[in-house]
Design an enzyme around this catalytic site. Sequence first.
Site, PDB file in Angstrom:
ATOM      1  N   ARG C  77       0.807  -1.224   0.000  1.00  0.00           N
ATOM      2  CA  ARG C  77       0.000   0.000   0.000  1.00  0.00           C
ATOM      3  C   ARG C  77       0.834   1.265   0.000  1.00  0.00           C
ATOM      4  NH1 ARG C  77      -4.486  -1.978   4.498  1.00  0.00           N
ATOM      5  NH2 ARG C  77      -4.044  -4.183   4.185  1.00  0.00           N
ATOM      6  N   ASP C 140      19.773  -1.368 -10.791  1.00  0.00           N
ATOM      7  CA  ASP C 140      20.567  -0.247 -11.319  1.00  0.00           C
ATOM      8  C   ASP C 140      21.936  -0.102 -10.653  1.00  0.00           C
ATOM      9  OD1 ASP C 140      18.448   0.268 -12.949  1.00  0.00           O
ATOM     10  OD2 ASP C 140      17.690   1.973 -11.807  1.00  0.00           O
ATOM     11  N   ARG C 175      23.087  -2.018 -40.214  1.00  0.00           N
ATOM     12  CA  ARG C 175      22.205  -1.083 -39.523  1.00  0.00           C
ATOM     13  C   ARG C 175      22.847  -0.491 -38.276  1.00  0.00           C
ATOM     14  NH1 ARG C 175      16.943  -4.923 -39.507  1.00  0.00           N
ATOM     15  NH2 ARG C 175      16.019  -4.206 -41.443  1.00  0.00           N
ATOM     16  N   MET C 182      17.974  -0.337 -18.681  1.00  0.00           N
ATOM     17  CA  MET C 182      17.535   0.363 -17.479  1.00  0.00           C
ATOM     18  C   MET C 182      18.618   1.299 -16.961  1.00  0.00           C
ATOM     19  SD  MET C 182      15.146  -2.247 -15.368  1.00  0.00           S
ATOM     20  CE  MET C 182      13.457  -2.503 -15.920  1.00  0.00           C
ATOM     21  N   ARG C 184      17.666   4.896 -14.766  1.00  0.00           N
ATOM     22  CA  ARG C 184      17.019   6.206 -14.882  1.00  0.00           C
ATOM     23  C   ARG C 184      17.969   7.312 -14.436  1.00  0.00           C
ATOM     24  NH1 ARG C 184      10.701   6.230 -14.538  1.00  0.00           N
ATOM     25  NH2 ARG C 184      11.339   4.465 -15.815  1.00  0.00           N
ATOM     26  N   GLU C 235      18.047   4.452 -19.934  1.00  0.00           N
ATOM     27  CA  GLU C 235      16.755   5.118 -20.100  1.00  0.00           C
ATOM     28  C   GLU C 235      16.783   6.564 -19.615  1.00  0.00           C
ATOM     29  OE1 GLU C 235      13.655   3.286 -17.710  1.00  0.00           O
ATOM     30  OE2 GLU C 235      15.131   2.653 -16.243  1.00  0.00           O
ATOM     31  N   ARG C 287      14.743  -7.588 -15.433  1.00  0.00           N
ATOM     32  CA  ARG C 287      14.405  -7.823 -14.024  1.00  0.00           C
ATOM     33  C   ARG C 287      14.188  -9.290 -13.710  1.00  0.00           C
ATOM     34  NH1 ARG C 287      13.811  -3.928 -10.958  1.00  0.00           N
ATOM     35  NH2 ARG C 287      13.128  -1.856 -11.607  1.00  0.00           N
TER      36      ARG C 287
END
EC number: 2.7.1.11
Lengths: 361, 361, 361, 361
Positions: C77, C140, C175, C182, C184, C235, C287
């Site tokens: 919660r 991370d 290419r 990951m 951030r 990211e 993950r």
Amino acid sequence: MSKVRRIGVLTGGGDAPGLNAVIRAVVKSSYNYGIECLGLENSFDGLLETNRHTVLTPRNVTGILRVGGTILGTVNRGNPFLKPIDTSDGPKDYAERCMEMFHKLQIDGIVVIGGDGTLSIAHEFNKKGMPIIGVPKTIDNDIVGTTNCFGFDTAVAFATDAIDRLHTTAQAHQRVMVVEVMGRYAGWIALYSGVAGGADVIMVPEIPYDIDIVAQRIKERDSFGAKFSIVVVAEGAVPRGGKVSLVKAADGGYVERLGGVGHRVAAELEKLTGKETRTVVLGHLQRGGSPTSFDRMLATRFGAMAVELLVKGESDRMVAFHPPEIGSIPLADVGGKMRLVPADGDVVRTAKSLGISFGDE
Amino acid sequence: MSKVRRIGVLTGGGDAPGLNAVIRAVVKSSYNYGIECLGLENSFDGLLETNRHTVLTPRNVTGILRVGGTILGTVNRGNPFLKPIDTSDGPKDYAERCMEMFHKLQIDGIVVIGGDGTLSIAHEFNKKGMPIIGVPKTIDNDIVGTTNCFGFDTAVAFATDAIDRLHTTAQAHQRVMVVEVMGRYAGWIALYSGVAGGADVIMVPEIPYDIDIVAQRIKERDSFGAKFSIVVVAEGAVPRGGKVSLVKAADGGYVERLGGVGHRVAAELEKLTGKETRTVVLGHLQRGGSPTSFDRMLATRFGAMAVELLVKGESDRMVAFHPPEIGSIPLADVGGKMRLVPADGDVVRTAKSLGISFGDE
Amino acid sequence: MSKVRRIGVLTGGGDAPGLNAVIRAVVKSSYNYGIECLGLENSFDGLLETNRHTVLTPRNVTGILRVGGTILGTVNRGNPFLKPIDTSDGPKDYAERCMEMFHKLQIDGIVVIGGDGTLSIAHEFNKKGMPIIGVPKTIDNDIVGTTNCFGFDTAVAFATDAIDRLHTTAQAHQRVMVVEVMGRYAGWIALYSGVAGGADVIMVPEIPYDIDIVAQRIKERDSFGAKFSIVVVAEGAVPRGGKVSLVKAADGGYVERLGGVGHRVAAELEKLTGKETRTVVLGHLQRGGSPTSFDRMLATRFGAMAVELLVKGESDRMVAFHPPEIGSIPLADVGGKMRLVPADGDVVRTAKSLGISFGDE
Amino acid sequence: MSKVRRIGVLTGGGDAPGLNAVIRAVVKSSYNYGIECLGLENSFDGLLETNRHTVLTPRNVTGILRVGGTILGTVNRGNPFLKPIDTSDGPKDYAERCMEMFHKLQIDGIVVIGGDGTLSIAHEFNKKGMPIIGVPKTIDNDIVGTTNCFGFDTAVAFATDAIDRLHTTAQAHQRVMVVEVMGRYAGWIALYSGVAGGADVIMVPEIPYDIDIVAQRIKERDSFGAKFSIVVVAEGAVPRGGKVSLVKAADGGYVERLGGVGHRVAAELEKLTGKETRTVVLGHLQRGGSPTSFDRMLATRFGAMAVELLVKGESDRMVAFHPPEIGSIPLADVGGKMRLVPADGDVVRTAKSLGISFGDE
């Protein structure tokens, strides 16, 4: 210091995943310094003949990062300091010949990737005036002065995966599975793969075992309801009270054929516990394959640092992992020593606190 | 046909990746038909005692699709038709007792997942009135009437990966690597992993080898410049002219300990070629681990088809892969036969056209 | 110190490979100390209701070492210090309720496995008298005071494997492949997988990039003959001069849907270089899965050390990897800080010496 | 038939694991027939210029069996029958030029490895007198006349592994995970990886879905206690009643950037179920990497059979897998058709019997 214009790189000793990753880093890094890099074939043999070296550029090392083995080869005639050679100028030892070639090729320094033995030779060459930076290579992770050698993580990963595979089949058949892993003198692979794979017993050279204690642990598990057990044995594990003679030390190449410690321990455990017991010897599977990301990173950092040290005019040192940094130590501190599993170190204590037996108590 | 209300499922014989995937499919499929599914533990032993069965629902099989081994166990007392048992009503054989339990549990049919031996027992039970659908299980892929058994693709995948690993180390050391794989009577694993792994020699039970021809092939490669060779040997490979006695047939459990065909072939090749030779015995590693996607699909389709056949009122049949369909054949056609590698089949011919030697020509 | 009789263990925050390995170590280790271990479900929610805890014994953690996810769940919660709750005794905050349950259950200490956020909450609970040892968890690898968090090595291994896969397809199609990983705020995954995977460009949050420099690097490779390039983007990578607004920070859940930095960078590079460019976003694949042997070992050592610290009467600390030892630091030192990639650290310098561009020079 | 002395081999279309394995088999097999093999670069472009072909011997293909991509490249100028070209003899189309080069190089036949498009071009060249044997290549497994194309098993294996990884994280977070896999027109990858990975919902182009039915399935699982769900979506999956316009067909290269079916389905499911939903798009990861043992075997057999057919004087045919045999069918039967998942086939029925929803009922 004088400017470094040309360096060499060679690999010696047994195969280990990550050799190519080091070579690639040495080649790419020296290229970016504007240094020419010569690949020397088959360890110091690459300095014995005129045609055993090639200029390596980044293009030559494309794609080798993830490939096991070594593009430079490792098969050689042995320690150049111990081999006499007949030449038109009379007998020389190989080492003298290597020094000549070294000077003739106008090499300013060499990155030598190898184990204990190769690094000791490298130290001797340093004394003769050949500037060398060593890169520690051993599956067994037993070179002193560095927490990790490249190749170890890959070997542990493979052994752990093997233990995973054996778990399900041990469980289905209610068997004892004995897994023999590498580690003639040091039990790092057994210890790490045993903990990571969830083994019930780990037997390492540093902690002599009592087979009755091991059997007792298996019987306890049985009565507890866990009808199978996984036993990880380093090839150099020895019983308390003395070395056994079954593993013929003078005849290394045949150890695996005549049945090593794994088969012996399995036979003893089957007799003592009455449980069906099977053995798997991982052997050369631990040396091959694509290096793990951990080993690729370590090998790459080692290779780049070796070039950096040569550029700085340093020599007679070995690069080393002092996490999180890459450092270096004198080559003189490496030879003839061995980094062993501390019997009362915290990894062993952790393993024991999980209920893993080392056969010693 | 009368409505099927309750079925059983059991697993017999050696471990194979995909057993749990079949069980899961049987449980989920019968659940969706509104049929209760009983898991019987440890092969037909699950019908010998009152407390060796459990109702299985989809929740009980959550997550087992990707796990090797079998949640039902396979360790048992042996062929129930060959074992007498003392009961309060006098001696019976186990089979009679199983029939009683079968009726008492009001089971309408059983899915029996097992190899040649277990399926033969299943056929006998069918004759006694126990409706059974068999699901073929063997790493060796040698059950007749189906192009594939689950577990085989996983075993080949592992062996192929092992050969990949040994390639780089063989190349670095200019060695001959001998890889012993499973296949006591049929050489499917050796053939498939050998071709997929790029072996130079493949030795299978179906094609007796001449060790001189094998040695010749290795020497040819050497002179051609390929200084290493990979030799894949099925555990049942035999030399031309007769079985060797080194592998003690009467003492199956110890074959691996006393040194099987792999070690013997390696010793011979080292002598004949003068090249350093090493052996790796894959052994139980081939049985374990998570099944490949191919085996999961095959196992799942087998399990679902087995339930479908029971629902249709069929029995005494084995589900079979007749690509791209799943079909079935009479159990009576399975026992005592073996699907061997055809020595002149197109896979062997393909292998030979690539230059792979089978030691026969 | 008073004797420890019962401890709890809970997991909070995002999933990371190795959570189960820590739980297993806590359970097995406390069992061997003779301590009862309660598994608390869904982070601190396990202390909110009467039925959200279970006694865990070694049998409960059989087989979970190699399984990703967490058997205790993490969905909760939210921060208990920020949530009021109505009770029959009037309003309380969740934290107060947790303290009551903690006392009622007569727990002597809790092992809390979680990231920055969860560990900050743990520190608050310590202040209120709940003895807690934290175990750092983040893919991370950006928690301060420890060189490694478990889960990181597995994430890097997966990303490296992905880069391997993209290499061959990039090469075949000539290419540019952009791989978004990951990270951030910290670029560890990008940096490590980029070096280990042999990337040509690595973009991390700590080193703002100039897209023109990146494009230039790709064009250089082209003219050099290497017609493909691999670009690894964290990211959180940002262009020099300012954050872009495309990645909506306030709406985390949708970042991946609306197109993150990977797609944006790819579009820019396609325009600037004229080369076909494709993007792959690794996302949640990083993950999941079975932890690597490295992460299993680290997680196991962390778990065992956490119990050892509680037994010693310590609290309000986080276990930490200080290679080769496991140590600990005060929880107070952890919250609100972040371990970033040093832009001039030796890994970045190594990468640059290999010719990898960070888009900054 | 006249004796075959020289053949060519080329690869066209998208990358697929196993291309190199086919090339290797063609080279080794023709070598053993005493036939010279020319590698033609970049599909039929290899016949447009004088310097785009090389003689390939077994040595040139050493080690490529296990490597993804293609050593011959696939980037080309497009269909040679649709491209005019100016020459000193006036305008020609590329195809005419290719025929000239074909004759000039004295090639007796060509092995063309490619998908639907490349094989159609091959058929046209056959009509003009260039003997060609086609080898079917498609990740999607949708070429008619063969039960399997190489590359498919590897793609399914990767997708299955990805689903495994997402399972644990979905479970820990009680989320819905949507996995978008390849399959613009045919849902084979989704179907096979979905069943093998234990998905709860599979959405394929052949079975239009009703998003409400999918949402309903997820809510049912929730109430049953399974708080997470795995949804596998083929990139070409469409809702019942009509194609959606979000996936811009005219702009194929950008589909992945603008958000394809995976992101759309996830958004809809989040709204309908109220559950946290995440998307992973596997994209190009499915094309790369080392081929599975299954694909290596299939690719090797295809390559060897293609050479055998040319040697026998056959042409204008495609090799095909008719398990357990390798056969062949006329190239004329291949173009413009597509092998789709039969909506009432036994794999779909099996999946449904396990409780997997296809969103149609």
